[in-house]
Write a protein that holds these residues in place. Structure first.
Motif, mmCIF file in Angstrom:
data_model
loop_
_atom_site.group_PDB
_atom_site.id
_atom_site.type_symbol
_atom_site.label_atom_id
_atom_site.label_comp_id
_atom_site.label_asym_id
_atom_site.label_seq_id
_atom_site.Cartn_x
_atom_site.Cartn_y
_atom_site.Cartn_z
ATOM 1 N N LEU A 56 -6.983 -13.803 7.760
ATOM 2 C CA LEU A 56 -7.211 -12.770 6.752
ATOM 3 C C LEU A 56 -7.211 -11.390 7.388
ATOM 4 C CD1 LEU A 56 -7.787 -12.596 3.696
ATOM 5 C CD2 LEU A 56 -10.221 -12.581 4.250
ATOM 6 N N THR A 57 -7.820 -11.290 8.558
ATOM 7 C CA THR A 57 -7.836 -10.020 9.284
ATOM 8 C C THR A 57 -6.427 -9.591 9.665
ATOM 9 O OG1 THR A 57 -10.024 -10.542 10.189
ATOM 10 C CG2 THR A 57 -8.772 -8.816 11.293
ATOM 11 N N SER A 58 -5.636 -10.550 10.145
ATOM 12 C CA SER A 58 -4.247 -10.246 10.511
ATOM 13 C C SER A 58 -3.473 -9.711 9.312
ATOM 14 C CB SER A 58 -3.565 -11.490 11.066
ATOM 15 O OG SER A 58 -4.189 -11.940 12.242
ATOM 16 N N LEU A 59 -3.670 -10.340 8.152
ATOM 17 C CA LEU A 59 -2.976 -9.877 6.945
ATOM 18 C C LEU A 59 -3.419 -8.477 6.542
ATOM 19 C CD1 LEU A 59 -2.699 -12.934 4.521
ATOM 20 C CD2 LEU A 59 -0.853 -11.699 5.650
ATOM 21 N N PHE A 60 -4.717 -8.206 6.614
ATOM 22 C CA PHE A 60 -5.213 -6.871 6.285
ATOM 23 C C PHE A 60 -4.612 -5.820 7.214
ATOM 24 C CE2 PHE A 60 -9.332 -8.520 4.183
ATOM 25 C CZ PHE A 60 -8.754 -8.421 2.929
ATOM 26 N N VAL A 61 -4.526 -6.153 8.503
ATOM 27 C CA VAL A 61 -3.947 -5.217 9.470
ATOM 28 C C VAL A 61 -2.476 -4.955 9.140
ATOM 29 C CG1 VAL A 61 -3.284 -4.936 11.893
ATOM 30 C CG2 VAL A 61 -5.558 -5.790 11.324
ATOM 31 N N MET A 62 -1.724 -6.016 8.820
ATOM 32 C CA MET A 62 -0.310 -5.875 8.471
ATOM 33 C C MET A 62 -0.126 -5.050 7.196
ATOM 34 S SD MET A 62 1.112 -9.733 9.131
ATOM 35 C CE MET A 62 0.836 -10.576 10.694
ATOM 36 N N GLU A 63 -0.936 -5.372 6.175
ATOM 37 C CA GLU A 63 -0.804 -4.684 4.892
ATOM 38 C C GLU A 63 -1.209 -3.215 4.995
ATOM 39 O OE1 GLU A 63 0.261 -6.594 1.483
ATOM 40 O OE2 GLU A 63 1.257 -6.694 3.432
ATOM 41 N N ASN A 65 -0.862 -1.365 7.565
ATOM 42 C CA ASN A 65 0.233 -0.686 8.258
ATOM 43 C C ASN A 65 1.450 -0.532 7.351
ATOM 44 O OD1 ASN A 65 2.862 -1.051 10.174
ATOM 45 N ND2 ASN A 65 1.246 0.110 11.213
ATOM 46 N N ARG A 66 1.742 -1.580 6.556
ATOM 47 C CA ARG A 66 2.922 -1.557 5.687
ATOM 48 C C ARG A 66 2.752 -0.616 4.497
ATOM 49 N NH1 ARG A 66 4.929 -4.431 1.123
ATOM 50 N NH2 ARG A 66 2.960 -5.557 0.911
ATOM 51 N N LEU A 67 1.576 -0.670 3.857
ATOM 52 C CA LEU A 67 1.375 0.090 2.620
ATOM 53 C C LEU A 67 0.839 1.498 2.853
ATOM 54 C CD1 LEU A 67 -0.219 -2.747 0.447
ATOM 55 C CD2 LEU A 67 2.161 -1.967 0.429
ATOM 56 N N LEU A 68 -0.014 1.653 3.878
ATOM 57 C CA LEU A 68 -0.679 2.939 4.085
ATOM 58 C C LEU A 68 -0.312 3.619 5.393
ATOM 59 C CD1 LEU A 68 -4.264 1.830 2.918
ATOM 60 C CD2 LEU A 68 -2.502 2.987 1.555
ATOM 61 N N GLY A 69 0.389 2.892 6.249
ATOM 62 C CA GLY A 69 0.739 3.472 7.546
ATOM 63 C C GLY A 69 -0.454 3.619 8.469
ATOM 64 N N VAL A 180 1.112 -18.567 2.084
ATOM 65 C CA VAL A 180 2.182 -18.423 1.090
ATOM 66 C C VAL A 180 2.406 -16.942 0.796
ATOM 67 C CG1 VAL A 180 2.783 -18.825 -1.337
ATOM 68 C CG2 VAL A 180 1.908 -20.706 0.058
ATOM 69 N N TYR A 181 1.318 -16.196 0.696
ATOM 70 C CA TYR A 181 1.443 -14.748 0.488
ATOM 71 C C TYR A 181 2.134 -14.091 1.689
ATOM 72 C CZ TYR A 181 0.181 -9.852 -0.144
ATOM 73 O OH TYR A 181 0.239 -8.492 -0.280
ATOM 74 N N TYR A 182 1.769 -14.518 2.881
ATOM 75 C CA TYR A 182 2.383 -13.990 4.105
ATOM 76 C C TYR A 182 3.889 -14.256 4.104
ATOM 77 C CZ TYR A 182 3.626 -13.782 9.087
ATOM 78 O OH TYR A 182 4.229 -13.511 10.293
ATOM 79 N N GLY A 183 4.281 -15.470 3.707
ATOM 80 C CA GLY A 183 5.698 -15.792 3.652
ATOM 81 C C GLY A 183 6.434 -14.982 2.612
ATOM 82 N N TRP A 184 5.798 -14.778 1.460
ATOM 83 C CA TRP A 184 6.403 -14.004 0.378
ATOM 84 C C TRP A 184 6.636 -12.550 0.800
ATOM 85 C CZ3 TRP A 184 3.215 -11.047 -3.551
ATOM 86 C CH2 TRP A 184 4.024 -10.449 -4.513
ATOM 87 N N GLN A 185 5.684 -11.984 1.514
ATOM 88 C CA GLN A 185 5.774 -10.575 1.877
ATOM 89 C C GLN A 185 6.515 -10.331 3.194
ATOM 90 O OE1 GLN A 185 5.001 -7.846 0.264
ATOM 91 N NE2 GLN A 185 4.107 -8.851 -1.525
ATOM 92 N N TYR A 186 6.503 -11.332 4.102
ATOM 93 C CA TYR A 186 7.017 -11.060 5.443
ATOM 94 C C TYR A 186 8.107 -12.044 5.879
ATOM 95 C CZ TYR A 186 3.114 -7.813 5.776
ATOM 96 O OH TYR A 186 2.249 -6.778 5.555
#
Length: 299
Positions: A56-63, A65-69, A180-186
Motif C-alpha cells: 500500500l505504501t509503494s502504491l501511495f508513493v507511485m500515485e 509521484n504520478r498524480l502530484l509530482g 489488480v489496481y497496480y496492474g490497471w494503472q501501471y
C-alpha cells in the motif's frame, strides 16, 4: 470503579513487558532482516508490489509521484500507516505483542535502507517465488516470537481473536485487489508476478503460524484427577472425562478429551507425562469448532 480497572491493566501491561526476553528481540530482528531482504533484493529489483502495508505504501508513493509530482519517503509513510493501524487495535491486543510488532516494523525500515542492492537473479518467476518465500519466513518468525510483521497483521490477528479463526486468506484477497489496481494503472505483467509473490508469502505464513490452528487431544490414563489438575494449571480449556475399560488387560481406564491451540500441544504433552508417564495420548487436527472456546489472549 473504572480507575482501579485502569490501574490493574497498567500493572498487567508492565508485567507483560517484563516477559520480553533477549531471544524475543533477537528473533524479531532476524525476522525483520528476512522481511527487509525480500523487499530490498527481490521486490525492488523486480519492481513488484509487496503485501500489506508495504504494498500500500509503494502504491501511495507511485500515485503521489504520478498524480502530484511529489516524491514521498517510503520509510516515513510506511511508519505512519503502521502507527495508524496500531492505534485502531492497541486497546484490544497485548502490550508485549504490540511492542515486538512495532520493533519488527522499525527494524525492517532500517534494514531496507542499510542492505546493499544485490542482483540475485534476472528470472522474474524466481524473484516472485523466493521473494515471497523469504518474506513469509520473516513474518512467520515475528509471529513465532509473539509479535507480528505489523500492518495488516494487526487487523488479521485482531479478527482471528474475535472470530476464533484465521483471516490470512482474506488478507491475501485484499492484497490481490490492490495488485489488480497496480496492474490497471501501471503494468499487468508485474502485477501478476506480484500476485505470485503474495500467494507464496501468505501460504508460508499460514503453514507455520499455528496460534489459531486447533488440535483435539485424547488421553488414556489411570490417574485422571492428577492429570486434569496439572493440565488446568498450564491451560484454561475444558476437559471432558469418560470412563472405560482397557480390553487387553480388562482394567479400568479413563479417557480425557480436550481441544487446544496447536502451539499449546507440546506444553500439554509435557504436563501429562509429568503426571502420568504411562499415559496414552492421541493428537489430531480440528477443522472447526462451534460453541464456547477460550482463546488464550495475546500478552
Amino acid at each position: 470503579m473504572i480507575k482501579p480497572i485502569k490501574i490493574q491493566k497498567e500493572r498487567q501491561d508492565m508485567k507483560n513487558l517484563k516477559l520480553i526476553k533477549p531471544y524475543h528481540i533477537i528473533g524479531v530482528a532476524v525476522g525483520a532482516l528476512f522481511s527487509a531482504t525480500a523487499i530490498k533484493i527481490f521486490v525492488q529489483q523486480g519492481n513488484l508490489v509487496p503485501s500489506g502495508v508495504a504494498g500500500l505504501t509503494s502504491l501511495f508513493v507511485m500515485e503521489a509521484n504520478r498524480l502530484l509530482g511529489i516524491n514521498l519517503s517510503f520509510s516515513l509513510l510506511y511508519f505512519v500507516i503502521n502507527a495508524l493501524l496500531l492505534s485502531l487495535v492497541y486497546k484490544h491486543l497485548g502490550v508485549k505483542f504490540l511492542t515486538l510488532s512495532f520493533l519488527h516494523v522499525t527494524l525492517t525500515s532500517i534494514f531496507v535502507d542499510l542492505l546493499p542492492s544485490v542482483i540475485a537473479t534476472q528470472d522474474m518467476i524466481l524473484i516472485a517465488v523466493f521473494g515471497g518465500l523469504i518474506n513469509g519466513i520473516g513474518s512467520s518468525i515475528a509471529l513465532r516470537m509473539n509479535g507480528s510483521a505489523g500492518g495488516t497483521d494487526f487487523i488479521a490477528i485482531y479478527y482471528s481473536m474475535v472470530k476464533n479463526k484465521p483471516m490470512w486468506d482474506l488478507i491475501m484477497f485484499f492484497n490481490i485487489s490492490m495488485l489488480v489496481y497496480y496492474g490497471w494503472q501501471y503494468n499487468w505483467t508485474l502485477a501478476l508476478y506480484s500476485i505470485l509473490y503474495q500467494i507464496v508469502s501468505t501460504k508460508i505464513i499460514e503453514t507455520y503460524h499455528n496460534r489459531y490452528k486447533l488440535s483435539s487431544i485424547h488421553i488414556i490414563t489411570e490417574h485422571p484427577e492428577n492429570v486434569s489438575d496439572d493440565l488446568l494449571k498450564v491451560v484454561r480449556h475444558g476437559i471432558t472425562k469418560f470412563d472405560g475399560i482397557g480390553m487387553y488387560k480388562k482394567q479400568d481406564k479413563t479417557m480425557l478429551y480436550m481441544v487446544a491451540n496447536a502451539f499449546e500441544v507440546e506444553l500439554i504433552v509435557k504436563s501429562i507425562k509429568q503426571s502420568d508417564p504411562c499415559a496414552f495420548i492421541e493428537i489430531a487436527s480440528v477443522q472447526r469448532i462451534e460453541g464456547n472456546y477460550r482463546q488464550r489472549p495475546l500478552d
